[in-house]
Design a protein around this motif. Structure first.
Motif, PDB file in Angstrom:
ATOM      1  N   SER A   1      13.354   0.270  -7.387  1.00  0.00           N
ATOM      2  CA  SER A   1      12.355  -0.717  -7.010  1.00  0.00           C
ATOM      3  C   SER A   1      13.004  -1.928  -6.370  1.00  0.00           C
ATOM      4  O   SER A   1      14.047  -2.390  -6.833  1.00  0.00           O
ATOM      5  CB  SER A   1      11.529  -1.126  -8.222  1.00  0.00           C
ATOM      6  OG  SER A   1      12.347  -1.234  -9.354  1.00  0.00           O
TER       7      SER A   1
ATOM      8  N   ILE B   1       6.717   5.350  -0.528  1.00  0.00           N
ATOM      9  CA  ILE B   1       6.561   4.130  -1.322  1.00  0.00           C
ATOM     10  C   ILE B   1       5.336   4.308  -2.209  1.00  0.00           C
ATOM     11  O   ILE B   1       4.280   4.709  -1.731  1.00  0.00           O
ATOM     12  CB  ILE B   1       6.312   2.907  -0.401  1.00  0.00           C
ATOM     13  CG1 ILE B   1       7.407   2.764   0.647  1.00  0.00           C
ATOM     14  CG2 ILE B   1       6.110   1.642  -1.204  1.00  0.00           C
ATOM     15  CD1 ILE B   1       8.654   2.099   0.212  1.00  0.00           C
ATOM     16  N   GLY B   2       5.510   4.047  -3.497  1.00  0.00           N
ATOM     17  CA  GLY B   2       4.380   4.171  -4.413  1.00  0.00           C
ATOM     18  C   GLY B   2       3.528   2.925  -4.379  1.00  0.00           C
ATOM     19  O   GLY B   2       3.980   1.873  -3.928  1.00  0.00           O
ATOM     20  N   GLY B   3       2.321   3.014  -4.847  1.00  0.00           N
ATOM     21  CA  GLY B   3       1.483   1.827  -4.897  1.00  0.00           C
ATOM     22  C   GLY B   3       0.025   2.202  -4.844  1.00  0.00           C
ATOM     23  O   GLY B   3      -0.312   3.363  -4.702  1.00  0.00           O
ATOM     24  N   GLU B   4      -0.802   1.163  -4.977  1.00  0.00           N
ATOM     25  CA  GLU B   4      -2.233   1.448  -5.038  1.00  0.00           C
ATOM     26  C   GLU B   4      -2.865   1.360  -3.661  1.00  0.00           C
ATOM     27  O   GLU B   4      -2.384   0.649  -2.810  1.00  0.00           O
ATOM     28  CB  GLU B   4      -2.897   0.447  -5.982  1.00  0.00           C
ATOM     29  CG  GLU B   4      -2.325   0.611  -7.371  1.00  0.00           C
ATOM     30  CD  GLU B   4      -3.236   0.022  -8.438  1.00  0.00           C
ATOM     31  OE1 GLU B   4      -4.414   0.369  -8.474  1.00  0.00           O
ATOM     32  OE2 GLU B   4      -2.739  -0.777  -9.238  1.00  0.00           O
TER      33      GLU B   4
ATOM     34  N   THR C   1      11.017   6.114  -3.417  1.00  0.00           N
ATOM     35  CA  THR C   1      11.374   7.342  -4.090  1.00  0.00           C
ATOM     36  C   THR C   1      11.687   8.424  -3.068  1.00  0.00           C
ATOM     37  O   THR C   1      11.312   8.311  -1.912  1.00  0.00           O
ATOM     38  CB  THR C   1      10.235   7.794  -5.021  1.00  0.00           C
ATOM     39  OG1 THR C   1      10.672   8.915  -5.766  1.00  0.00           O
ATOM     40  CG2 THR C   1       9.006   8.184  -4.233  1.00  0.00           C
TER      41      THR C   1
ATOM     42  N   ASP D   1       5.760  -5.127  -5.572  1.00  0.00           N
ATOM     43  CA  ASP D   1       5.630  -3.822  -6.234  1.00  0.00           C
ATOM     44  C   ASP D   1       6.078  -2.672  -5.328  1.00  0.00           C
ATOM     45  O   ASP D   1       5.433  -1.628  -5.253  1.00  0.00           O
ATOM     46  CB  ASP D   1       4.192  -3.572  -6.720  1.00  0.00           C
ATOM     47  CG  ASP D   1       3.711  -4.658  -7.677  1.00  0.00           C
ATOM     48  OD1 ASP D   1       4.568  -5.332  -8.266  1.00  0.00           O
ATOM     49  OD2 ASP D   1       2.486  -4.829  -7.830  1.00  0.00           O
TER      50      ASP D   1
ATOM     51  N   GLU E   1       0.854  -1.179   0.000  1.00  0.00           N
ATOM     52  CA  GLU E   1       0.000   0.000   0.000  1.00  0.00           C
ATOM     53  C   GLU E   1       0.899   1.242   0.000  1.00  0.00           C
ATOM     54  O   GLU E   1       1.826   1.341   0.793  1.00  0.00           O
ATOM     55  CB  GLU E   1      -0.861  -0.028   1.271  1.00  0.00           C
ATOM     56  CG  GLU E   1      -1.980   0.970   1.265  1.00  0.00           C
ATOM     57  CD  GLU E   1      -2.740   0.961   2.589  1.00  0.00           C
ATOM     58  OE1 GLU E   1      -3.102   2.038   3.056  1.00  0.00           O
ATOM     59  OE2 GLU E   1      -2.937  -0.151   3.143  1.00  0.00           O
ATOM     60  N   GLY E   2       0.633   2.155  -0.917  1.00  0.00           N
ATOM     61  CA  GLY E   2       1.462   3.358  -1.011  1.00  0.00           C
ATOM     62  C   GLY E   2       1.416   4.170   0.267  1.00  0.00           C
ATOM     63  O   GLY E   2       0.434   4.134   0.998  1.00  0.00           O
ATOM     64  N   GLY E   3       2.493   4.880   0.551  1.00  0.00           N
ATOM     65  CA  GLY E   3       2.511   5.722   1.738  1.00  0.00           C
ATOM     66  C   GLY E   3       3.917   5.941   2.240  1.00  0.00           C
ATOM     67  O   GLY E   3       4.887   5.670   1.530  1.00  0.00           O
ATOM     68  N   LYS E   4       4.035   6.434   3.475  1.00  0.00           N
ATOM     69  CA  LYS E   4       5.367   6.674   4.044  1.00  0.00           C
ATOM     70  C   LYS E   4       5.678   5.623   5.101  1.00  0.00           C
ATOM     71  O   LYS E   4       4.841   5.326   5.951  1.00  0.00           O
ATOM     72  CB  LYS E   4       5.407   8.065   4.674  1.00  0.00           C
ATOM     73  CG  LYS E   4       5.257   9.136   3.620  1.00  0.00           C
ATOM     74  CD  LYS E   4       6.072  10.362   3.928  1.00  0.00           C
ATOM     75  CE  LYS E   4       6.054  11.259   2.702  1.00  0.00           C
ATOM     76  NZ  LYS E   4       7.069  12.276   2.754  1.00  0.00           N
TER      77      LYS E   4
ATOM     78  N   VAL F   1       8.188   0.302  -4.769  1.00  0.00           N
ATOM     79  CA  VAL F   1       9.024   1.291  -5.448  1.00  0.00           C
ATOM     80  C   VAL F   1       9.271   2.436  -4.475  1.00  0.00           C
ATOM     81  O   VAL F   1       8.340   3.041  -3.958  1.00  0.00           O
ATOM     82  CB  VAL F   1       8.340   1.817  -6.730  1.00  0.00           C
ATOM     83  CG1 VAL F   1       9.214   2.870  -7.398  1.00  0.00           C
ATOM     84  CG2 VAL F   1       8.073   0.674  -7.697  1.00  0.00           C
TER      85      VAL F   1
END
Lengths: 446, 461
Positions: free
Chosen positions: B386, B458-461, B408, B404, B225-228, B406
């Motif tokens: 990644s 972190i990127g993601g859905e 940044t 997944d 899950e995207g986030g910090k 990634v």
């Protein structure tokens, strides 16, 4: 051809690929000319079938008749064939083909001094806009002669010219660095327009005058033609016949099915005169042609090289290319499946019209790490490198440190808002319109 | 050989340039590549060529060629194009002084790959491929790629340097694709690369099994899950991180003509905590691409990029060193004779700290343990890379696998957020390489201990 004859003294079938190329790259960094260069490439690749098995060897050449080195090359290819796979294909016989224009006389005559002048003009105009910009420019022109001959009587030759310009611009304000990259390439001088690159660069700088932030959540995203590569990249691996053969394409078994939105049309066309990816025949001597990949969202064709097409019981599509990414020394690699020129047809809408429709979203022009995520599944996950916040149809400022993620197949099936009418050439062999989609996951700092 | 040497010295003496260098190269290479169950590529290649680079009237003229005849005319050609270049420059290029180097470096391999039968090589690679293919029904396809090469380099310049260096390079890359249904397609890979012999690729069945197992496990891993998050990077990923996100910024050719960047990258600037030390160590025999001298004939050096948290050095060619009034560091490298040397890294790593792996996990309520790199890219201060696979960390314990991932960020902020450095430095050479300025792949190694970083996006859905 001597090498072919030597090869056939020892093997049942053989194919020779030869290249002779001369390139002139000039390189500017931080606005100053770094170097000017002359690059000569002479090489040959021999693929043969001995006792039914494939062997392959390559070597650079001296340019003269080199009987000894030719014979050494045959021995190497033979040694490789002792352990090679059974050849699933035959080298192609000659077939009727119209040669397209791939050589531009004006480009051949272009001198290093003229290339330098083109670079200086580009840099001068950008520095006029903002004297503190750091501008790197690479220009390169080349002339290559390719010959392919095989034991089935095929013997083809083509002269190909090319001109490429890459432009990278960096703007530093305090601790904030804004940088972007643009490129153009083609087989003809008129095809490559430094003034168009300049205009694109200035537009980006104007959009970026203010900086802002976005929060997180699903969002509408408008991709510029350059930004659309984010969507195109995972698709590319999907319709590559090699990945279909390897079982790593989600498009396997879906020919003639509705896969994407009915407004989506994509073709591979190696015969657009002047375009960077154009040639009369691929690196195995198969004529290039125009093929629909998606027509009204229906999957129509995969791309194939000779070997992969045989393994998939399909026809080769004229997409067998040697390591294109490697430049002229790509002759060393075996041909593999790759696109020629990819063209996504423009839609009904103007760029401004698409923008106006976005109430809250972002405009993406470039990302870092293209291909990150899981391209085989259609998944992308990238940090934006050039992107802007859009509010009520207006660009309100540049954003950074923002991740975008989504699945291309889902976005282009259910999330397509629209395609812009003005498809543009990006980097010489991709023609793409702006594409607006709904449902991209955006994680920003705001 | 002696004849070639005197010919080269004669040609360099006759050059109209103020400085002229000549690099000749010969490479013999073999590639064995399986894709799925078939041997897709088994090929030999021979590559011979040279480059002349001359500095004339303060501008560089370069010519590269495959025909080694008439070296004199190549020098003239380089000089002619160099004069054109010089005419377009305002400031004349100059070079920092370098010691004259005359040396011969022979190749050493434990098990010379030239003496191993092709059949044996092929069967070994095939066995790794089979190991992956038959690990599980869900393994859909594989790639097993072996590459060996032996490069012989001759370098000479008009200041009297004359070097002969030989270097082997052996790499093995194993990848597996696992599939469940239409769109759940997962990849895993691992690779080794060393400046060694055939011993480098022996005994890798375990590696093959792990790759296949990981691809299969990824099928049931949830996307992150995207986030910090607080993130612990394993040594392989941390090594790629320091190379990509920080190492490239220290390459002086980005900085030397860029006043704005110079203001940002000043020596002594605090980049991290005092326990952070980052090194580019030019010559570690046996590692990929490791030679005693760089492609300008300068002895490779060990350069601290960060010492005790502060920026302490840059990587230089002779040109950037002259401009920045520094010493050349031996970092001018070219992937082949087709290219002029540019400033590149060699063996770049974060030095070991004092924390045990267990103590890195302490106090992490919700974090990610990110392992190995699938790729990475930087654009100056922005970076992204990644992880090949990752695990959630919950209440200080490693939990489920996630995919997944990634990462940044901005290097200026991120290095300051490195709050613990492990005591387990590992330096790794992979099958890939570094790309810059159209030169890819350059063999490098990267290394680090486990490191913990707070607040990573972190990127993601």
């Amino acid at each position: 051809m001597k090498l072919l004859d030597f090869g056939l003294e020892e093997a049942e079938e053989a194919e020779v690929y030869q290249i002779k190329a001369q390139a002139t790259p000039v390189k500017f960094s931080s606005g100053e000319l770094d170097s000017a260069k002359s690059v000569e490439t002479r090489g040959q690749a021999l693929r043969l079938v001995s006792e039914g098995r494939l062997g392959y060897a390559t070597a650079t050449t001296d340019g003269d008749r080199e009987t000894e080195r030719d014979k050494e090359l045959v021995q190497k290819a033979l040694e490789a064939s002792r352990f090679g796979d059974r050849a699933p294909f035959q080298f192609p016989a000659p077939q009727a083909m119209e040669q397209i224009r791939t050589r531009d006389r004006e480009l051949v005559d272009l001198s290093p001094a003229e290339l330098i002048e083109m670079g200086e003009e580009l840099i001068g105009s950008l520095e006029e806009f903002d004297p503190d910009l750091q501008v790197d420019v690479n220009l390169s022109k080349s002339l290559s002669q390719v010959r392919i001959a095989n034991s089935n009587g095929l013997d083809l030759e083509e002269e190909r010219t090319s001109l490429g310009i890459t432009l990278s611009v960096q703007q530093v304000r305090g601790e904030d660095i804004f940088s972007f990259y643009l490129s153009s390439s083609g087989k003809e001088l008129d095809w490559v327009e430094p003034s168009a690159l300049l205009e694109q660069a200035l537009t980006r700088l104007r959009w970026a005058e203010k900086t802002t932030q976005v929060g997180r959540g699903p969002n509408s995203v408008l991709f510029t033609p350059q930004g659309s590569l984010v969507l195109l990249f995972p698709l590319l691996s999907g319709f590559n016949g090699k990945n279909v053969y390897l079982g790593s394409s989600p498009l396997e078994g879906r020919l003639n099915e509705q896969v994407l939105d009915s407004r989506f049309n994509l073709v591979d066309d190696g015969r657009v005169e002047g375009a960077g990816g154009s040639c009369s025949f691929d690196d195995e001597g198969i004529p290039t042609r125009r093929k629909e990949i998606f027509s009204a969202g229906v999957l129509k064709n995969f791309l194939y090289d000779l070997r992969t097409s045989a393994l998939c019981s399909a026809e080769p599509t004229g997409n067998g290319f040697k390591g294109g990414m490697l430049g002229d020394d790509g002759f060393r690699s075996l041909p593999s499946t790759g696109p020629s020129n990819l063209i996504i047809e423009g839609g009904e809408r103007s760029f401004e019209g698409l923008l106006a429709e976005i109430e809250s979203g972002i405009l993406v022009d470039g990302v870092l790490g293209l291909g990150q995520g899981n391209p085989s599944s259609g998944q992308f996950s990238n940090n934006v490198s050039v992107a802007y916040k859009v509010e009520n149809g207006e660009i309100v400022g540049r954003i950074k440190n923002t991740m975008i993620a989504g699945n291309v197949y889902e976005l282009l099936e259910d999330g397509l808002i629209g395609l812009g009418g003005e498809a543009e050439w990006v980097g010489g062999s991709l023609k793409v319109p702006p594409i607006a989609v709904d449902g991209v996951n955006v994680v920003g700092e705001g | 050989m002696q004849k070639l040497k005197s010919e080269i010295e004669r040609v360099l003496k006759g050059s109209p340039g103020d400085y002229t260098e000549l690099r000749l190269e010969e490479e013999q290479a073999l590639k064995i590549e399986y894709k799925k169950e078939s041997l897709e590529d088994l090929s030999f290649s021979e590559d011979r060529g040279g480059i002349v680079r001359t500095l004339i009237d303060g501008g560089w003229g370069i010519t590269t060629f495959n025909s080694l005849k008439e070296l004199e005319s190549k020098v003239e050609q380089a000089a002619e194009i160099g004069r054109t270049a010089a005419g377009a420059r305002e400031e004349k290029i100059s070079l920092a002084d370098a010691e004259q180097a005359r040396d011969e470096v022979d190749v050493t391999m434990d098990e010379d790959f030239r003496t191993v039968d092709l059949q044996e090589k092929k069967e070994l690679i095939e066995s790794y491929n089979e190991e992956m293919l038959h690990f599980d029904d869900q393994v859909e396809s594989t790639v097993s790629r072996y590459q060996e090469s032996l490069r012989s380099l001759t370098y000479a310049n008009s200041e009297g340097s004359y070097l002969k260096q030989e270097i082997p390079d052996v790499t093995l890359m194993l990848a597996a694709v696992a599939r469940a249904g239409e769109r759940n397609i997962q990849r895993a890979h691992d690779s080794v690369g060393e400046g060694g012999g055939f011993e480098v690729v022996r005994g890798k069945k375990g590696m093959a099994r792990e790759v296949a197992e990981r691809a299969v496990n990824l099928l049931s891993a949830e996307p992150v899950e995207g986030g910090k998050y607080t993130v612990i990077l394993d040594p392989k990923l941390a090594g790629v991180f320091i190379h990509e996100a920080f190492g490239h910024l220290c390459e002086a050719d980005h900085i030397y003509e860029n006043d704005k960047l110079k203001e940002m990258m000043y020596l002594g600037r605090e980049f991290g905590n005092p326990d952070l030390n980052v090194v580019d160590d030019g010559y570690i025999p046996g590692y990929r691409g490791n030679l005693p001298y760089d492609d300008e004939g300068v002895k490779r050096a060990k350069t601290y990029l960060i010492r005790e948290g502060k920026l302490s050095g840059f990587l230089h060619s002779r040109e950037t060193a002259a401009k920045m009034e520094a010493e050349p560091t031996g970092n001018a490298r070219a992937i082949s004779y087709r290219h002029e040397p540019i400033v590149r890294m060699t063996n770049t790593y974060i030095e070991s700290g004092e924390a045990s792996f267990e103590s890195l996990l302490e106090g992490v309520d919700k974090g990610i343990y990110a392992c190995e790199a699938f790729g990475g890219q930087t654009q100056l201060e922005q970076f992204t890379f990644s992880a090949a696979f990752a695990y959630m960390i919950e209440d200080g314990e490693i939990g489920d696998m996630v995919r997944d991932v990634v990462l940044t960020g901005n290097i200026f902020q991120t290095l300051k957020n490195v709050d613990r450095i492990g005591d387990d430095l590992e330096i790794h050479g992979s099958a890939g390489g570094c790309g810059k300025g159209g030169q890819f792949p350059l063999p490098v190694t990267t290394g680090a201990p486990h490191v913990r970083i707070k607040n990573v996006t972190i990127g993601g859905e």
